[in-house]
Scaffold this motif. Structure first.
Motif, PDB file in Angstrom:
ATOM      1  N   HIS A  58      -3.009   8.411   6.801  1.00  0.00           N
ATOM      2  CA  HIS A  58      -3.387   6.890   6.477  1.00  0.00           C
ATOM      3  C   HIS A  58      -2.548   5.521   6.329  1.00  0.00           C
ATOM      4  O   HIS A  58      -3.587   4.320   7.088  1.00  0.00           O
ATOM      5  CB  HIS A  58      -4.775   7.601   5.662  1.00  0.00           C
ATOM      6  CG  HIS A  58      -6.056   5.921   4.878  1.00  0.00           C
ATOM      7  ND1 HIS A  58      -6.507   5.488   5.694  1.00  0.00           N
ATOM      8  CD2 HIS A  58      -5.584   5.447   3.516  1.00  0.00           C
ATOM      9  CE1 HIS A  58      -7.270   4.270   5.324  1.00  0.00           C
ATOM     10  NE2 HIS A  58      -6.671   4.526   4.206  1.00  0.00           N
ATOM     11  N   ALA A  59      -1.860   6.318   6.355  1.00  0.00           N
ATOM     12  CA  ALA A  59      -0.970   4.980   5.459  1.00  0.00           C
ATOM     13  C   ALA A  59      -0.630   3.942   7.294  1.00  0.00           C
ATOM     14  O   ALA A  59       0.118   3.219   7.287  1.00  0.00           O
ATOM     15  CB  ALA A  59       0.212   4.720   5.103  1.00  0.00           C
ATOM     16  N   VAL A  60       0.174   5.427   7.912  1.00  0.00           N
ATOM     17  CA  VAL A  60      -0.432   4.591  10.025  1.00  0.00           C
ATOM     18  C   VAL A  60      -1.488   3.787  10.327  1.00  0.00           C
ATOM     19  O   VAL A  60      -1.383   3.000  10.614  1.00  0.00           O
ATOM     20  CB  VAL A  60       0.674   5.802  10.251  1.00  0.00           C
ATOM     21  CG1 VAL A  60       0.500   5.810  11.992  1.00  0.00           C
ATOM     22  CG2 VAL A  60       1.733   6.744   9.476  1.00  0.00           C
ATOM     23  N   ARG A  61      -2.272   4.386  10.045  1.00  0.00           N
ATOM     24  CA  ARG A  61      -3.425   3.786  10.820  1.00  0.00           C
ATOM     25  C   ARG A  61      -3.759   2.307   9.237  1.00  0.00           C
ATOM     26  O   ARG A  61      -3.955   1.168  10.383  1.00  0.00           O
ATOM     27  CB  ARG A  61      -5.419   4.828   9.868  1.00  0.00           C
ATOM     28  CG  ARG A  61      -5.227   6.051  11.009  1.00  0.00           C
ATOM     29  CD  ARG A  61      -6.443   6.633  11.505  1.00  0.00           C
ATOM     30  NE  ARG A  61      -6.927   6.799   9.737  1.00  0.00           N
ATOM     31  CZ  ARG A  61      -6.504   8.478   9.068  1.00  0.00           C
ATOM     32  NH1 ARG A  61      -6.147   8.932   9.986  1.00  0.00           N
ATOM     33  NH2 ARG A  61      -6.778   8.602   8.110  1.00  0.00           N
ATOM     34  N   LEU A  62      -4.023   2.070   8.795  1.00  0.00           N
ATOM     35  CA  LEU A  62      -3.203   1.023   8.020  1.00  0.00           C
ATOM     36  C   LEU A  62      -2.516  -0.127   8.592  1.00  0.00           C
ATOM     37  O   LEU A  62      -3.285  -1.468   8.443  1.00  0.00           O
ATOM     38  CB  LEU A  62      -3.662   1.003   6.520  1.00  0.00           C
ATOM     39  CG  LEU A  62      -5.268   1.419   5.566  1.00  0.00           C
ATOM     40  CD1 LEU A  62      -3.772   1.782   3.946  1.00  0.00           C
ATOM     41  CD2 LEU A  62      -6.039   1.130   5.234  1.00  0.00           C
ATOM     42  N   GLU A  63      -1.613   0.561   8.922  1.00  0.00           N
ATOM     43  CA  GLU A  63      -0.270  -0.057   9.292  1.00  0.00           C
ATOM     44  C   GLU A  63      -1.047  -0.925  10.294  1.00  0.00           C
ATOM     45  O   GLU A  63      -0.342  -2.323  11.166  1.00  0.00           O
ATOM     46  CB  GLU A  63       0.935   0.608   9.101  1.00  0.00           C
ATOM     47  CG  GLU A  63       2.543  -0.674   9.174  1.00  0.00           C
ATOM     48  CD  GLU A  63       2.654  -1.572   7.936  1.00  0.00           C
ATOM     49  OE1 GLU A  63       3.276  -2.141   8.649  1.00  0.00           O
ATOM     50  OE2 GLU A  63       2.109  -1.252   7.108  1.00  0.00           O
ATOM     51  N   VAL A  97      -6.494  -4.454   0.793  1.00  0.00           N
ATOM     52  CA  VAL A  97      -7.075  -3.301   1.672  1.00  0.00           C
ATOM     53  C   VAL A  97      -5.971  -2.518   1.138  1.00  0.00           C
ATOM     54  O   VAL A  97      -6.536  -1.215   1.189  1.00  0.00           O
ATOM     55  CB  VAL A  97      -7.857  -2.781   3.322  1.00  0.00           C
ATOM     56  CG1 VAL A  97      -6.644  -3.234   3.986  1.00  0.00           C
ATOM     57  CG2 VAL A  97      -8.481  -2.079   3.441  1.00  0.00           C
ATOM     58  N   ARG A  98      -4.411  -2.651   1.807  1.00  0.00           N
ATOM     59  CA  ARG A  98      -3.505  -1.562   1.515  1.00  0.00           C
ATOM     60  C   ARG A  98      -3.861  -1.295  -0.536  1.00  0.00           C
ATOM     61  O   ARG A  98      -3.297  -0.087  -0.379  1.00  0.00           O
ATOM     62  CB  ARG A  98      -2.429  -2.124   1.396  1.00  0.00           C
ATOM     63  CG  ARG A  98      -1.108  -1.097   1.587  1.00  0.00           C
ATOM     64  CD  ARG A  98      -0.091  -1.469   2.651  1.00  0.00           C
ATOM     65  NE  ARG A  98       1.056  -2.793   2.052  1.00  0.00           N
ATOM     66  CZ  ARG A  98       0.676  -4.345   1.892  1.00  0.00           C
ATOM     67  NH1 ARG A  98       0.109  -4.524   3.400  1.00  0.00           N
ATOM     68  NH2 ARG A  98       1.338  -5.160   2.101  1.00  0.00           N
ATOM     69  N   VAL A 103      -2.133   1.771  -2.261  1.00  0.00           N
ATOM     70  CA  VAL A 103      -1.131   1.102  -3.748  1.00  0.00           C
ATOM     71  C   VAL A 103      -1.999   2.340  -4.633  1.00  0.00           C
ATOM     72  O   VAL A 103      -1.439   2.888  -5.270  1.00  0.00           O
ATOM     73  CB  VAL A 103      -0.809   0.144  -3.717  1.00  0.00           C
ATOM     74  CG1 VAL A 103      -0.120   0.205  -4.897  1.00  0.00           C
ATOM     75  CG2 VAL A 103       0.036   0.108  -2.401  1.00  0.00           C
ATOM     76  N   ALA A 104      -2.888   1.489  -4.920  1.00  0.00           N
ATOM     77  CA  ALA A 104      -4.259   2.107  -6.497  1.00  0.00           C
ATOM     78  C   ALA A 104      -4.318   3.787  -6.532  1.00  0.00           C
ATOM     79  O   ALA A 104      -4.193   3.988  -7.382  1.00  0.00           O
ATOM     80  CB  ALA A 104      -4.728   1.327  -6.968  1.00  0.00           C
TER      81      ALA A 104
END
Length: 341
Positions: A58-63, A97-98, A103-104
């Motif tokens: 999910h972090a990759v997609r957000l990036e 959005v991140r 993060v949260a």
């Protein structure tokens, strides 16, 4: 921090040493380190001793997809080396959005990101996370991270200086087919062995290396008609060989959002600019060295770069000093063949 560039460390060792030095002064609770393609700045590995990385896909997609504040590319374009979510959002951190999706939910508050640039290339980056009860990062934290990032850029650049690794035969391109979640569906050629050499220092929820997932996500952006950085993704294997990763989205046959990634060994011409940057040459020195490697003499360089022969010689002396050679022939061997001298 300055001494890390001359310590002969690998990128993973640089990150571990930097963690020891920075954690007490930046006051973070977790950090995620990345190396990057120095030419494009695209992340191509992940390392963390604090995070489980069980949601890293999910972090990759957000990036790649999220138009967020304080992303690594935006920080780099801003002219600073470090930025915090709290400062970038003017205290309205929930607008990120991140923060809301990554993060949260992971139990953290503010995030401080830093990019590690040197000699015109981005060699890595990091995200420093702190618990909510610590409050937002202060300006002094950001300023310290900005200074540290410059030193880390030089340290990571030094990791890429060619060390004279033995030249092996080109195994040919490796082909990988990934589904919409970047899970490996099929492979051919030397792909299985290459995947092992591209494996991230820290295991994550991705079933392929970060570099492969990044190439795939950018291929999907291209297929959707969205802007992408200069491609392909460049990545160096553990045995110091550079590969180019080209992604292409598949169409038809129920292959919605499936992607093929082709990994091919970079040619000497494709690697030369990376080697020149790794030695810490200035932009002008790189131009001089590149023309010499291509067969030009002092008069050719003088004419093509509109400088006097004496200026060319001054640049050439600096090139020789930084690359540790004493002649043009040795320079060609060091840059073209990666020979240790």
């Amino acid at each position: 921090m300055r001494e890390l560039a001359g310590a002969g460390l690998t990128a993973s060792e640089v990150f571990r040493r930097a963690d020891e030095l920075l954690r007490p002064v930046l006051e973070f609770d977790a950090v995620c380190w990345h190396t990057a393609d120095p030419a494009t700045g695209l992340v191509n590995s992940v390392q963390s001793e604090d995070l489980a990385l069980d949601e890293f896909e999910h972090a990759v997609r957000l990036e790649v997809w999220a138009d967020d504040v304080a992303t690594f590319p935006k920080i780099r374009r801003s002219g600073v080396h470090a930025e915090t979510l709290s400062r970038a959002t003017r205290g309205r951190i929930e607008e990120s959005v991140r923060f809301r999706e990554q993060v949260a939910p992971a139990g953290f508050g503010d995030e401080l990101r830093a990019v590690f640039d040197a000699a015109g290339g981005m060699w890595g980056c990091a995200a420093f996370l702190r618990a909510p009860d610590r409050g937002p990062y202060l300006e002094r934290h950001r300023e310290l991270a900005d200074i540290a990032a410059r030193h880390l850029g030089h340290a990571l650049r030094a990791c890429h200086v060619p060390a004279g690794a033995p030249v092996e035969a080109d195994p040919g391109p490796a082909v990988l087919v990934l589904d919409r979640r970047n899970r490996l569906q099929a492979l051919s050629g030397p792909a299985e062995e290459l995947l092992a050499r591209l494996a991230d220092p820290t295991p994550s929820s991705l079933t392929v290396p970060t570099s492969v997932a990044m190439a795939a996500e950018h291929a999907r952006r291209t297929a959707h008609g969205l802007a992408v950085p200069q491609l392909p993704v460049r990545v160096r294997t553990r045995d110091e060989r550079w590969y180019l990763l080209h992604g292409a989205a598949l169409r038809g046959g129920g292959a919605e959002d499936a992607v093929t990634v082709v990994a091919s060994l970079a040619s000497p011409a494709e690697v030369i600019p990376l080697h020149l940057a790794a030695f810490g040459l200035t932009a002008r020195e790189q131009e001089v060295a590149l023309l010499l490697v291509r067969g030009g003499d002092t008069r050719d360089v003088s004419r093509l770069l509109a400088m006097t022969p004496y200026t060319v010689q001054d640049h050439l002396k600096s090139v020789f000093t930084k690359t540790g050679v004493g002649s043009r022939q040795e320079l060609i061997a060091r840059i073209m063949l990666g020979e240790g001298l």
